[in-house]
Scaffold this motif. Structure first.
Motif, short mmCIF file in Angstrom:
data_model
loop_
_atom_site.label_atom_id
_atom_site.label_comp_id
_atom_site.label_asym_id
_atom_site.label_seq_id
_atom_site.Cartn_x
_atom_site.Cartn_y
_atom_site.Cartn_z
N MET A 53 -8.69 2.92 3.96
CA MET A 53 -7.30 3.30 3.71
C MET A 53 -7.23 4.75 3.22
O MET A 53 -7.79 5.08 2.18
CB MET A 53 -6.70 2.37 2.64
CG MET A 53 -5.32 2.78 2.21
SD MET A 53 -4.45 1.35 1.53
CE MET A 53 -2.97 2.12 0.93
N THR A 54 -6.58 5.57 4.00
CA THR A 54 -6.49 6.99 3.68
C THR A 54 -5.03 7.38 3.50
O THR A 54 -4.15 6.85 4.18
CB THR A 54 -7.09 7.82 4.84
OG1 THR A 54 -8.38 7.27 5.16
CG2 THR A 54 -7.22 9.29 4.47
N LEU A 62 -0.35 4.58 12.39
CA LEU A 62 -1.27 4.79 11.27
C LEU A 62 -1.08 3.70 10.23
O LEU A 62 -2.05 3.17 9.66
CB LEU A 62 -1.07 6.18 10.66
CG LEU A 62 -1.60 7.33 11.52
CD1 LEU A 62 -1.02 8.67 11.05
CD2 LEU A 62 -3.14 7.39 11.48
N ALA A 63 0.17 3.32 9.98
CA ALA A 63 0.44 2.24 9.02
C ALA A 63 -0.12 0.93 9.54
O ALA A 63 -0.64 0.11 8.77
CB ALA A 63 1.95 2.12 8.78
N ALA A 64 -0.07 0.72 10.85
CA ALA A 64 -0.56 -0.52 11.45
C ALA A 64 -2.06 -0.69 11.22
O ALA A 64 -2.56 -1.80 11.13
CB ALA A 64 -0.24 -0.55 12.94
N SER A 65 -2.78 0.45 11.12
CA SER A 65 -4.22 0.32 10.83
C SER A 65 -4.48 0.57 9.34
O SER A 65 -5.54 1.08 8.96
CB SER A 65 -5.05 1.21 11.75
OG SER A 65 -4.57 2.52 11.75
N ASP A 66 -3.47 0.24 8.52
CA ASP A 66 -3.61 0.14 7.07
C ASP A 66 -3.82 1.46 6.33
O ASP A 66 -4.33 1.47 5.21
CB ASP A 66 -4.73 -0.84 6.69
CG ASP A 66 -4.29 -2.27 7.00
OD1 ASP A 66 -3.07 -2.53 6.88
OD2 ASP A 66 -5.14 -3.09 7.37
N HIS A 67 -3.43 2.56 6.93
CA HIS A 67 -3.43 3.79 6.16
C HIS A 67 -2.14 3.88 5.37
O HIS A 67 -1.12 3.28 5.73
CB HIS A 67 -3.59 4.99 7.10
CG HIS A 67 -4.92 4.98 7.77
ND1 HIS A 67 -6.10 5.09 7.07
CD2 HIS A 67 -5.27 4.80 9.07
CE1 HIS A 67 -7.12 5.00 7.91
NE2 HIS A 67 -6.64 4.82 9.14
N LYS A 68 -2.19 4.66 4.30
CA LYS A 68 -1.02 4.80 3.45
C LYS A 68 -0.22 6.02 3.95
O LYS A 68 -0.63 7.16 3.76
CB LYS A 68 -1.44 4.97 1.98
CG LYS A 68 -0.25 5.05 1.03
CD LYS A 68 -0.70 4.87 -0.42
CE LYS A 68 0.49 5.01 -1.35
NZ LYS A 68 0.99 6.39 -1.42
N GLY A 80 9.15 6.91 2.55
CA GLY A 80 9.91 8.08 3.00
C GLY A 80 10.33 8.91 1.81
O GLY A 80 10.82 8.35 0.81
N VAL A 81 10.12 10.22 1.85
CA VAL A 81 10.55 11.06 0.73
C VAL A 81 11.25 12.31 1.24
O VAL A 81 10.98 12.80 2.33
CB VAL A 81 9.35 11.51 -0.16
CG1 VAL A 81 8.70 10.32 -0.83
CG2 VAL A 81 8.34 12.28 0.65
N THR A 82 12.18 12.78 0.44
CA THR A 82 12.81 14.07 0.71
C THR A 82 12.45 15.04 -0.41
O THR A 82 12.66 16.24 -0.29
CB THR A 82 14.35 13.94 0.75
OG1 THR A 82 14.78 13.37 -0.49
CG2 THR A 82 14.80 13.05 1.89
N VAL A 101 -1.82 16.85 -1.18
CA VAL A 101 -2.02 16.33 0.18
C VAL A 101 -3.32 16.86 0.76
O VAL A 101 -3.56 18.06 0.78
CB VAL A 101 -0.84 16.76 1.08
CG1 VAL A 101 -1.14 16.41 2.54
CG2 VAL A 101 0.45 16.12 0.61
N LYS A 102 -4.17 15.93 1.23
CA LYS A 102 -5.43 16.35 1.87
C LYS A 102 -5.32 16.35 3.38
O LYS A 102 -5.90 17.20 4.05
CB LYS A 102 -6.56 15.42 1.42
CG LYS A 102 -6.89 15.61 -0.06
CD LYS A 102 -8.35 15.40 -0.32
CE LYS A 102 -8.69 15.87 -1.74
NZ LYS A 102 -9.64 14.96 -2.39
N LEU A 103 -4.58 15.35 3.93
CA LEU A 103 -4.46 15.25 5.38
C LEU A 103 -2.99 15.16 5.76
O LEU A 103 -2.25 14.31 5.24
CB LEU A 103 -5.18 14.00 5.90
CG LEU A 103 -6.68 13.90 5.64
CD1 LEU A 103 -7.21 12.58 6.18
CD2 LEU A 103 -7.42 15.09 6.27
N ALA A 104 -2.56 16.04 6.66
CA ALA A 104 -1.15 16.02 7.07
C ALA A 104 -1.03 16.22 8.57
O ALA A 104 -1.83 16.92 9.18
CB ALA A 104 -0.36 17.09 6.32
#
Lengths: 312, 312
Positions: free
Chosen positions: B1-2, B20-26, B60-62, B70-73
């Motif tokens: 989980m990343t 990405l959520a389907a493979s359990d990433h946050k 979701g954030v604004t 953030v490390k990965l975007a």
């Protein structure tokens, strides 16, 4: 009272028919749009707006056999109908007759001359405008002017038009005026049709203003290369002035596109592209607008499933 | 989980977020479109179609203050939003973080590099597509491929994407692929938007086919002059093949125009025009399409009275 044949049953044909009928000339409209012709025979030519009279008698015909030999004719069909109309006229025109084309675009006089002989065909340039409201019903635009070149046999028709209140000027350099109008047309008509806006809205943003300038300058360069002098110094400011003066108008091309009818793009941008080629000038702006409008016409035809009841 | 940040809340952001959520990433989506972000928080990312699951949890954030370093975007906003998004990322990205842009058009990587530093910014080219159905709801297009250039620090993100079922290839000549896609985009997107047709309909008549060819060849000539080799021999047949393969697709630019949102025309035709200038090549076809779409955007903005609730 003079017999005058008007070829066409669209906005301009109705405008001229109504005014000529109002000054007691015997007006016949020859058309292919059956609903338009029927409406004229049932209710006369009807004028939308606040004129003193709102209906003017005229005969509408679709059948050539009902027309006696024609001495005076006005040609007010769309450019893409010129060849068909000229062939009709060839069957019914008096050998001494004359037809005056007041159409838009380039190339109409050449077609008429080829089919009717140069002596029986002439053209003028008009700034009158009109909007078709429905079959047989027209809304006149503002007052304008008709420019014609002196030609043997044309006088009786000019007299009739003058009696009917049209402003007429005789000019020696008609091709300059034809190109003046063509330059305005290629810069305003396709853009209003592509962007679905009134003439004046083209001035509302820098992008459509730039496009108007590019189209006008390109057509102006072709005219110059042909040795033709338009009636103004700078094509760009001329076009902007016309767009401002006709700000509330729906251009004829946008009217055509909105009712799913073919446009006059070939006699406008198409003519500029061909004239450009003849003097080795590239005209990419006119070529792209030509292709875009042709693509649009083609898509409309497909989506309207070959409905051919277009008025003219 | 990343932990993965996706910048954007439009069609592509939702597509990547759901997988990405389907493979359990946050997954966190950072967006400015409040309705879209609210919908994600309420109901997750929803998928239109016949997938096994139809909702995938994501945050979701604004508000930037809610996001840890953030490390990965993934950057999936429209090109005209890149600068704003890069400035947001500059405030929240880890010094060792990396952002992968999978955006359309040219110029995005340059903006990211300037604001985040070249080491933290990279780009890829994707042929995945998606259509936005409503706030938080997306319809995936067919399967595609993501092409990336090897870059230090990118591997963890690539692994996450692979786990989520995306096809990824590493290539050495990414700028060739960027231009390959750009050439396709300038030949299909503006025309579908101007003519209001699906991709495949551009092949239905000679006029829009000619326009596609002119636009593709012009952009191809600029690429050649820049010394860039696209991934195909002939731009024209490549574009026609893509239009045929995506015949039923509504291009992203037509989607934008239909919902009254700004388009990516500047990063597409605008980029070709600027690149052309840099090698002294005229690009009239791309320039006219640029101006026509810009005029259209401007007219829409006026007619919608500055309604700024556009999604991204």
């Amino acid at each position: 009272m003079t017999d005058i044949l008007i070829v066409g049953s669209g906005a301009m044909a109705l405008l001229f028919g109504a005014r000529l009928a109002a000054s007691d000339h015997k007006v016949t409209l020859l058309g292919t749009w059956r609903k338009g012709i029927q409406a004229i025979n049932q209710s006369g030519i009807r004028i939308a707006g606040d004129l003193k009279r709102d209906s003017f008698p005229a005969q509408g015909v679709t059948d050539l056999s009902k027309i006696p030999p024609v001495k005076l004719a006005l040609l007010l069909v769309k450019s893409w109908q010129t060849e068909r109309a000229a062939k009709q006229l060839a069957r019914i025109m008096d050998p001494e007759g004359i037809v005056l084309s007041l159409q838009n675009g380039l190339g109409n006089l050449e077609i008429l001359g080829e089919i009717l002989g140069d002596r029986r065909a002439t053209q003028g340039v008009t700034t009158y405008g009109a909007t078709l409201i429905g079959p047989g019903v027209v809304r006149p635009g503002g007052e304008g002017i008709i420019s014609v070149q002196p030609q043997p046999g044309l006088d009786p028709l000019i007299q009739c038009l003058k009696q009917s209140g049209f402003s007429i000027q005789e000019v020696e350099n008609l091709s300059g005026l034809v190109w003046s109008k063509l330059i305005i047309n290629v810069a305003i008509n396709p853009l209003t049709a592509l962007l679905n806006v009134k003439n004046g809205q083209l001035l509302d943003n820098k992008y459509s203003k730039d496009l108007m300038s590019l189209a006008a300058r390109e057509a102006g360069n072709v005219a110059s290369a042909l040795g033709i002098e338009p009636g103004y110094e700078d094509p760009v400011s001329a076009v902007e002035a016309v767009a401002a003066a006709t700000a509330e108008n729906i251009s004829s091309m946008l009217q055509d596109i909105r009712r799913g009818a073919p446009t006059e793009i070939d006699a406008m941008c198409g003519a500029v592209v061909r004239a450009g080629r003849s003097v080795n000038l590239n005209t990419p702006v006119n070529e792209i607008m030509l292709l875009l409008i042709q693509a649009r016409e083609n898509i409309m035809r497909i989506s309207e499933n070959e409905n051919n009841d277009n008025n003219e």
